[in-house]
Design a protein around this motif. Structure first.
Motif, mmCIF file in Angstrom:
data_model
loop_
_atom_site.group_PDB
_atom_site.id
_atom_site.type_symbol
_atom_site.label_atom_id
_atom_site.label_comp_id
_atom_site.label_asym_id
_atom_site.label_seq_id
_atom_site.Cartn_x
_atom_site.Cartn_y
_atom_site.Cartn_z
ATOM 1 N N MET A 151 12.488 -2.980 20.784
ATOM 2 C CA MET A 151 13.190 -2.919 19.501
ATOM 3 C C MET A 151 14.404 -3.842 19.500
ATOM 4 S SD MET A 151 12.951 1.203 18.823
ATOM 5 C CE MET A 151 13.869 1.090 17.292
ATOM 6 N N LYS A 152 15.112 -3.891 20.626
ATOM 7 C CA LYS A 152 16.303 -4.739 20.695
ATOM 8 C C LYS A 152 15.943 -6.218 20.634
ATOM 9 C CE LYS A 152 18.903 -1.420 23.522
ATOM 10 N NZ LYS A 152 19.498 -1.178 24.865
ATOM 11 N N THR A 153 14.808 -6.585 21.225
ATOM 12 C CA THR A 153 14.409 -7.992 21.282
ATOM 13 C C THR A 153 13.389 -8.366 20.209
ATOM 14 O OG1 THR A 153 12.719 -7.411 22.931
ATOM 15 C CG2 THR A 153 14.867 -8.127 23.758
ATOM 16 N N HIS A 154 13.062 -7.419 19.327
ATOM 17 C CA HIS A 154 12.143 -7.662 18.204
ATOM 18 C C HIS A 154 10.772 -8.156 18.694
ATOM 19 C CE1 HIS A 154 15.688 -7.222 15.651
ATOM 20 N NE2 HIS A 154 16.297 -8.125 16.394
ATOM 21 N N GLN A 155 10.266 -7.539 19.750
ATOM 22 C CA GLN A 155 8.979 -7.952 20.307
ATOM 23 C C GLN A 155 7.889 -6.893 20.117
ATOM 24 O OE1 GLN A 155 8.936 -10.614 23.823
ATOM 25 N NE2 GLN A 155 10.899 -9.688 24.321
ATOM 26 N N LEU A 156 8.144 -5.914 19.278
ATOM 27 C CA LEU A 156 7.117 -4.916 18.994
ATOM 28 C C LEU A 156 5.872 -5.521 18.338
ATOM 29 C CD1 LEU A 156 9.004 -1.685 17.840
ATOM 30 C CD2 LEU A 156 7.502 -1.960 19.822
ATOM 31 N N PRO A 157 6.008 -6.479 17.406
ATOM 32 C CA PRO A 157 4.795 -7.083 16.822
ATOM 33 C C PRO A 157 3.889 -7.735 17.868
ATOM 34 C CG PRO A 157 6.693 -7.583 15.457
ATOM 35 C CD PRO A 157 7.226 -6.947 16.711
ATOM 36 N N LYS A 158 4.485 -8.411 18.843
ATOM 37 C CA LYS A 158 3.683 -9.031 19.899
ATOM 38 C C LYS A 158 2.964 -7.975 20.722
ATOM 39 C CE LYS A 158 3.974 -12.106 23.908
ATOM 40 N NZ LYS A 158 4.872 -12.967 24.739
ATOM 41 N N LEU A 159 3.645 -6.874 21.007
ATOM 42 C CA LEU A 159 3.027 -5.801 21.784
ATOM 43 C C LEU A 159 1.869 -5.170 21.017
ATOM 44 C CD1 LEU A 159 3.135 -4.031 24.340
ATOM 45 C CD2 LEU A 159 4.716 -2.527 23.113
ATOM 46 N N LEU A 160 2.049 -4.956 19.730
ATOM 47 C CA LEU A 160 0.979 -4.381 18.916
ATOM 48 C C LEU A 160 -0.218 -5.326 18.835
ATOM 49 C CD1 LEU A 160 3.076 -2.809 16.006
ATOM 50 C CD2 LEU A 160 2.072 -1.658 17.995
ATOM 51 N N TYR A 161 0.050 -6.620 18.825
ATOM 52 C CA TYR A 161 -1.043 -7.598 18.814
ATOM 53 C C TYR A 161 -1.863 -7.512 20.101
ATOM 54 C CZ TYR A 161 -3.426 -12.105 19.026
ATOM 55 O OH TYR A 161 -4.375 -13.092 19.150
ATOM 56 N N LEU A 162 -1.194 -7.314 21.227
ATOM 57 C CA LEU A 162 -1.909 -7.182 22.500
ATOM 58 C C LEU A 162 -2.755 -5.911 22.529
ATOM 59 C CD1 LEU A 162 0.844 -8.322 25.044
ATOM 60 C CD2 LEU A 162 -1.052 -9.658 24.098
ATOM 61 N N PHE A 163 -2.227 -4.834 21.984
ATOM 62 C CA PHE A 163 -3.013 -3.602 21.915
ATOM 63 C C PHE A 163 -4.221 -3.775 20.993
ATOM 64 C CE2 PHE A 163 1.062 -1.078 22.947
ATOM 65 C CZ PHE A 163 0.807 -1.212 24.308
ATOM 66 N N ALA A 164 -4.058 -4.571 19.950
ATOM 67 C CA ALA A 164 -5.189 -4.850 19.058
ATOM 68 C C ALA A 164 -6.271 -5.638 19.790
ATOM 69 C CB ALA A 164 -4.709 -5.621 17.827
ATOM 70 N N GLN A 165 -5.867 -6.561 20.658
ATOM 71 C CA GLN A 165 -6.841 -7.302 21.460
ATOM 72 C C GLN A 165 -7.638 -6.359 22.360
ATOM 73 O OE1 GLN A 165 -4.417 -10.330 23.446
ATOM 74 N NE2 GLN A 165 -5.381 -11.901 22.179
ATOM 75 N N SER A 166 -6.960 -5.407 22.963
ATOM 76 C CA SER A 166 -7.651 -4.437 23.812
ATOM 77 C C SER A 166 -8.621 -3.592 22.997
ATOM 78 C CB SER A 166 -6.634 -3.534 24.510
ATOM 79 O OG SER A 166 -5.799 -4.280 25.371
ATOM 80 N N SER A 167 -8.221 -3.222 21.801
ATOM 81 C CA SER A 167 -9.097 -2.420 20.946
ATOM 82 C C SER A 167 -10.342 -3.202 20.549
ATOM 83 C CB SER A 167 -8.332 -1.968 19.695
ATOM 84 O OG SER A 167 -7.213 -1.180 20.042
ATOM 85 N N MET A 168 -10.184 -4.481 20.248
ATOM 86 C CA MET A 168 -11.341 -5.306 19.903
ATOM 87 C C MET A 168 -12.268 -5.472 21.099
ATOM 88 S SD MET A 168 -11.104 -5.959 16.731
ATOM 89 C CE MET A 168 -12.419 -7.182 16.641
ATOM 90 N N ALA A 169 -11.692 -5.644 22.288
ATOM 91 C CA ALA A 169 -12.524 -5.756 23.490
ATOM 92 C C ALA A 169 -13.260 -4.451 23.763
ATOM 93 C CB ALA A 169 -11.655 -6.140 24.687
ATOM 94 N N LEU A 170 -12.616 -3.331 23.465
ATOM 95 C CA LEU A 170 -13.265 -2.040 23.670
ATOM 96 C C LEU A 170 -14.441 -1.856 22.723
ATOM 97 C CD1 LEU A 170 -13.181 0.674 25.183
ATOM 98 C CD2 LEU A 170 -11.651 1.521 23.398
ATOM 99 N N LEU A 171 -14.305 -2.363 21.504
ATOM 100 C CA LEU A 171 -15.397 -2.256 20.537
ATOM 101 C C LEU A 171 -16.618 -3.068 20.964
ATOM 102 C CD1 LEU A 171 -13.449 -2.472 17.147
ATOM 103 C CD2 LEU A 171 -14.517 -0.455 18.164
ATOM 104 N N LYS A 172 -16.397 -4.113 21.754
ATOM 105 C CA LYS A 172 -17.499 -4.977 22.173
ATOM 106 C C LYS A 172 -18.230 -4.459 23.403
ATOM 107 C CE LYS A 172 -15.264 -9.134 20.366
ATOM 108 N NZ LYS A 172 -14.691 -10.474 20.693
ATOM 109 N N THR A 173 -17.657 -3.468 24.069
ATOM 110 C CA THR A 173 -18.304 -2.948 25.275
ATOM 111 C C THR A 173 -19.420 -1.989 24.899
ATOM 112 O OG1 THR A 173 -16.732 -1.115 25.423
ATOM 113 C CG2 THR A 173 -16.171 -3.154 26.587
#
Length: 242
Positions: free
Chosen positions: A212-234
């Motif tokens: 929150m202090k470094t305003h990097q939550l959007p980047k973190l959420l994007y990485l979690f979205a990548q994991s979710s997409m990879a999970l859908l492909k398994t």
């Protein structure tokens, strides 16, 4: 005669009651003069709100403890960088499938890559769960005898906070990369890459504050979205296409 006997029995009963009462009175006097009684009276006279001032020796020990903890935190960070660099180098030298001699090297590489992935994950998690350079460790440590306040210096605390704000998100990003990229040899790491959000949101460690202090939550959420997409492909995902 009957009246004399009755009076005599009444006098005897009264004397017995006095003798029975004497030991209890004596025990009360002994209890009042015992060391325990003195301790209780002394304790009751103490002010519970009175603070005990630390001695010079206690202040020195507190400063030394904080310095040792800070040293181990820096060493832990260097261990994380070394482990991640070794893991990244192994990933970069992944054998290319389809070559004539790829079978045995691929097996050797997979075993080495799995070992490095587990080792790197352990190092990164250890740092994230160690309250790295937190304010609890670097609280003000006043030396009331000399007037120094080395660990409570505002400029120093600001530097440590800036360092923590940079390191914590970076370590989380690298841990996610390790988990996501290694799920081919460790299938459970794909789920771990999504469950990493639980660690970030855990109130015990409060890692989300640095994002929150470094305003990097959007980047973190994007990485979690990548994991979710990879999970859908398994094939193990209930939402995977047949």
């Amino acid at each position: 005669m009957p009246s004399f006997s009755l009076a005599l029995s009444m006098d005897t009963s009264a004397a017995s009651r006095q003798d029975a009462a004497a030991p209890s009175e004596m025990s009360m006097d002994v209890a009042a003069s015992s060391p325990i009684g003195e301790t209780e009276r002394f304790t009751n006279t103490m002010d519970p709100n009175q603070s005990v001032q630390p001695t010079r020796e206690q202040c020195k020990k507190q400063e030394l403890l904080a310095a040792v903890q800070e040293y181990f935190h820096y060493r832990n960070l260097l261990d994380c960088f070394a482990a991640y660099n070794a893991w990244s180098d192994c990933l970069a030298h992944k054998p290319v499938k389809g070559t004539a001699s790829a079978a045995l090297p691929m097996a050797d590489w997979s075993a080495q890559f799995k070992t490095l992935s587990l080792r790197t994950e352990e190092s990164l998690r250890r740092l994230l769960e160690s309250d790295w350079l937190s304010h609890d460790i670097h609280a003000a440590s006043d030396d009331r005898h000399s007037g120094r306040n080395s660990f409570g210096d505002p400029a120093r605390n600001a530097e440590l906070e800036t360092l923590r704000n940079w390191v914590i998100p970076e370590i989380v990003f690298r841990l996610h990369t390790v988990l996501l990229e290694s799920h081919s040899v460790i299938p459970s790491n794909l789920d771990k890459s999504i469950q990493l959000s639980d660690l970030v949101a855990d109130e015990q460690f409060q890692l989300y504050r640095e994002f929150m202090k470094t305003h990097q939550l959007p980047k973190l959420l994007y990485l979690f979205a990548q994991s979710s997409m990879a999970l859908l492909k398994t094939s193990t995902s209930p939402f995977a296409s047949s």
